[in-house]
Scaffold this motif. Structure first.
Motif, PDB file in Angstrom:
ATOM      1  N   GLU A   1      30.922  62.507  28.672  1.00 58.98           N
ATOM      2  CA  GLU A   1      30.091  63.709  28.623  1.00 58.98           C
ATOM      3  C   GLU A   1      29.290  63.929  29.900  1.00 58.98           C
ATOM      4  OE1 GLU A   1      27.511  60.299  27.366  1.00 58.98           O
ATOM      5  OE2 GLU A   1      29.584  60.916  26.980  1.00 58.98           O
ATOM      6  N   ARG A   2      29.195  62.924  30.753  1.00 58.42           N
ATOM      7  CA  ARG A   2      28.374  63.037  31.958  1.00 58.42           C
ATOM      8  C   ARG A   2      29.172  63.484  33.178  1.00 58.42           C
ATOM      9  NH1 ARG A   2      23.489  58.755  32.215  1.00 58.42           N
ATOM     10  NH2 ARG A   2      22.630  60.610  33.217  1.00 58.42           N
ATOM     11  N   ILE A   3      30.489  63.573  33.049  1.00 61.60           N
ATOM     12  CA  ILE A   3      31.327  63.856  34.208  1.00 61.60           C
ATOM     13  C   ILE A   3      32.018  65.210  34.047  1.00 61.60           C
ATOM     14  CG2 ILE A   3      33.172  63.010  35.700  1.00 61.60           C
ATOM     15  CD1 ILE A   3      30.627  61.222  35.472  1.00 61.60           C
ATOM     16  N   ARG A   4      31.768  66.103  34.993  1.00 61.98           N
ATOM     17  CA  ARG A   4      32.423  67.411  34.990  1.00 61.98           C
ATOM     18  C   ARG A   4      33.801  67.317  35.633  1.00 61.98           C
ATOM     19  NH1 ARG A   4      28.424  72.036  35.704  1.00 61.98           N
ATOM     20  NH2 ARG A   4      28.217  71.495  33.506  1.00 61.98           N
ATOM     21  N   LYS A   5      33.878  66.689  36.796  1.00 59.44           N
ATOM     22  CA  LYS A   5      35.157  66.446  37.452  1.00 59.44           C
ATOM     23  C   LYS A   5      35.087  65.087  38.144  1.00 59.44           C
ATOM     24  CE  LYS A   5      36.820  71.146  38.030  1.00 59.44           C
ATOM     25  NZ  LYS A   5      37.372  72.174  38.960  1.00 59.44           N
ATOM     26  N   LEU A   6      36.259  64.426  38.216  1.00 53.07           N
ATOM     27  CA  LEU A   6      36.335  63.076  38.779  1.00 53.07           C
ATOM     28  C   LEU A   6      37.375  63.043  39.892  1.00 53.07           C
ATOM     29  CD1 LEU A   6      35.771  59.952  38.632  1.00 53.07           C
ATOM     30  CD2 LEU A   6      37.680  59.846  37.005  1.00 53.07           C
ATOM     31  N   ILE A   7      37.022  62.407  41.003  1.00 56.16           N
ATOM     32  CA  ILE A   7      37.941  62.233  42.122  1.00 56.16           C
ATOM     33  C   ILE A   7      38.015  60.748  42.450  1.00 56.16           C
ATOM     34  CG2 ILE A   7      38.440  62.808  44.527  1.00 56.16           C
ATOM     35  CD1 ILE A   7      36.685  65.355  44.079  1.00 56.16           C
ATOM     36  N   ASN A   8      39.207  60.192  42.334  1.00 51.42           N
ATOM     37  CA  ASN A   8      39.443  58.770  42.604  1.00 51.42           C
ATOM     38  C   ASN A   8      40.207  58.648  43.913  1.00 51.42           C
ATOM     39  OD1 ASN A   8      40.298  56.116  42.707  1.00 51.42           O
ATOM     40  ND2 ASN A   8      41.000  56.035  40.591  1.00 51.42           N
ATOM     41  N   LEU A   9      39.575  58.063  44.926  1.00 46.04           N
ATOM     42  CA  LEU A   9      40.198  57.853  46.227  1.00 46.04           C
ATOM     43  C   LEU A   9      40.644  56.393  46.337  1.00 46.04           C
ATOM     44  CD1 LEU A   9      37.575  59.673  48.515  1.00 46.04           C
ATOM     45  CD2 LEU A   9      39.567  60.665  47.360  1.00 46.04           C
ATOM     46  N   GLU A  10      41.921  56.147  46.099  1.00 46.73           N
ATOM     47  CA  GLU A  10      42.474  54.798  46.230  1.00 46.73           C
ATOM     48  C   GLU A  10      41.681  53.751  45.435  1.00 46.73           C
ATOM     49  OE1 GLU A  10      44.388  53.402  49.704  1.00 46.73           O
ATOM     50  OE2 GLU A  10      45.774  55.028  49.234  1.00 46.73           O
TER      51      GLU A  10
END
Length: 305
Positions: free
Chosen positions: A123-132
């Motif tokens: 619920e706390r994350i709108r969008k997630l970006i995982n870099l390696e």
């Protein structure tokens, strides 16, 4: 020296009995979703400066130095536990945004922390970006006795001074070390990073701003079933970014592969993938302009409903 375009604001905040060093860029605003950026192992928050400078928009960015890295000191510590990063991030969000959701970006170790957090607190994350942010190789229960014995042995070795981070004679030597690790890193960026990655003592030696206890093996085995169960709970759209140069094969020599990671992260429900060309593991240093464009395009897309 690399000429920064957007200076950061530096602050220390109390988090779980530590004085946490945090950098902020951009303009905080009630109607703005901040981007929280978390760095990798033996790195610092300032590592994101090149992406910040390449952004077209004025984003509010919050980036901590993890405990025991950069200017976040962790005294009286002889080893570090992965769950602490999750709890630190949780309370950092409490401090800066309360209950508001954020965009979360992580690189390497920070990418794995960010991805796990997104499944634990969806619920706390709108969008997630995982870099390696690959996580670690799969383990077997039979490895537990040996791992715990290794952990106890390394704690003793740390106390004897046998596990340490070697000093460097000058800032230029630190910069050369960074360029040796990443041949794509230009001298101007390396020298700028070096002054944030290390500091000089009274004798003029430059010491890495990382606690030697980070080199002590984790006492806990990496459990892929638990990881995938957490991944499956992520509700935010996820952008998984890898570099065109496969660092996994270099590191793990067959023990863990990029294909295995891709199978693991397929447990994430709403995921897209991208590759940054002409880049290695430090892709935010190698191709900040291309990465910044990719990030801004992803953040501009409508969220999953």
């Amino acid at each position: 020296m690399y000429p920064i375009q957007k200076p950061a604001q530096s602050a220390f905040v109390p988090i779980r009995h530590l004085s946490y060093h945090v950098l902020q860029w951009g303009t905080p605003a009630p109607n703005t979703t901040p981007i929280v950026m978390v760095h990798g192992w033996m790195d610092v928050a300032a590592s994101f400066q090149f992406i910040i400078d390449a952004f077209k928009e004025d984003h509010w960015v919050i980036a901590p130095d993890w405990r025991g890295f950069g200017l976040t000191d962790a005294p009286n510590t002889d080893n570090f536990w992965f769950p602490d990063y999750l709890a630190d991030l949780d309370q950092l969000l409490d401090h800066f945004v309360g209950t508001r959701p954020v965009h979360l970006l992580g690189h390497s170790m920070g990418g794995h922390v960010a991805t796990m957090y997104a499944g634990i607190r969806p619920e706390r994350i709108r969008k997630l970006i995982n870099l390696e942010g690959f996580g670690m190789p799969a383990t077997r229960p039979s490895q537990a006795p040996g791992r715990l014995a290794q952990w106890m042995d390394e704690l003793k070795a740390l106390q004897r001074g046998e596990i340490e981070l070697k000093p460097y004679p000058s800032l230029d030597a630190v910069a050369q070390r960074l360029m040796k690790t990443n041949p794509r890193l230009g001298a101007d960026k390396a020298r700028w990073l070096a002054q944030h990655w290390a500091s000089a003592n009274e004798q003029g030696e430059w010491h890495i701003l990382g606690h030697a206890a980070h080199k002590v093996v984790n006492a806990q085995l990496f459990k892929t079933d638990e990881t995938e169960a957490i991944y499956a709970r992520i509700t935010a759209p996820v952008l998984n970014v890898v570099a065109s140069t496969d660092s996994m094969s270099q590191w793990w020599k067959g023990r863990y592969s990029l294909d295995e990671f891709m199978q693991r992260i397929a447990a994430v429900p709403h995921i897209s993938h991208a590759v940054i060309e002409e880049a290695g593991h430090m892709l935010h240093h190698d191709q900040p302009e291309a990465l910044a464009q990719l990030i801004e395009e992803f953040l501009s897309l409508p969220s999953v409903t």
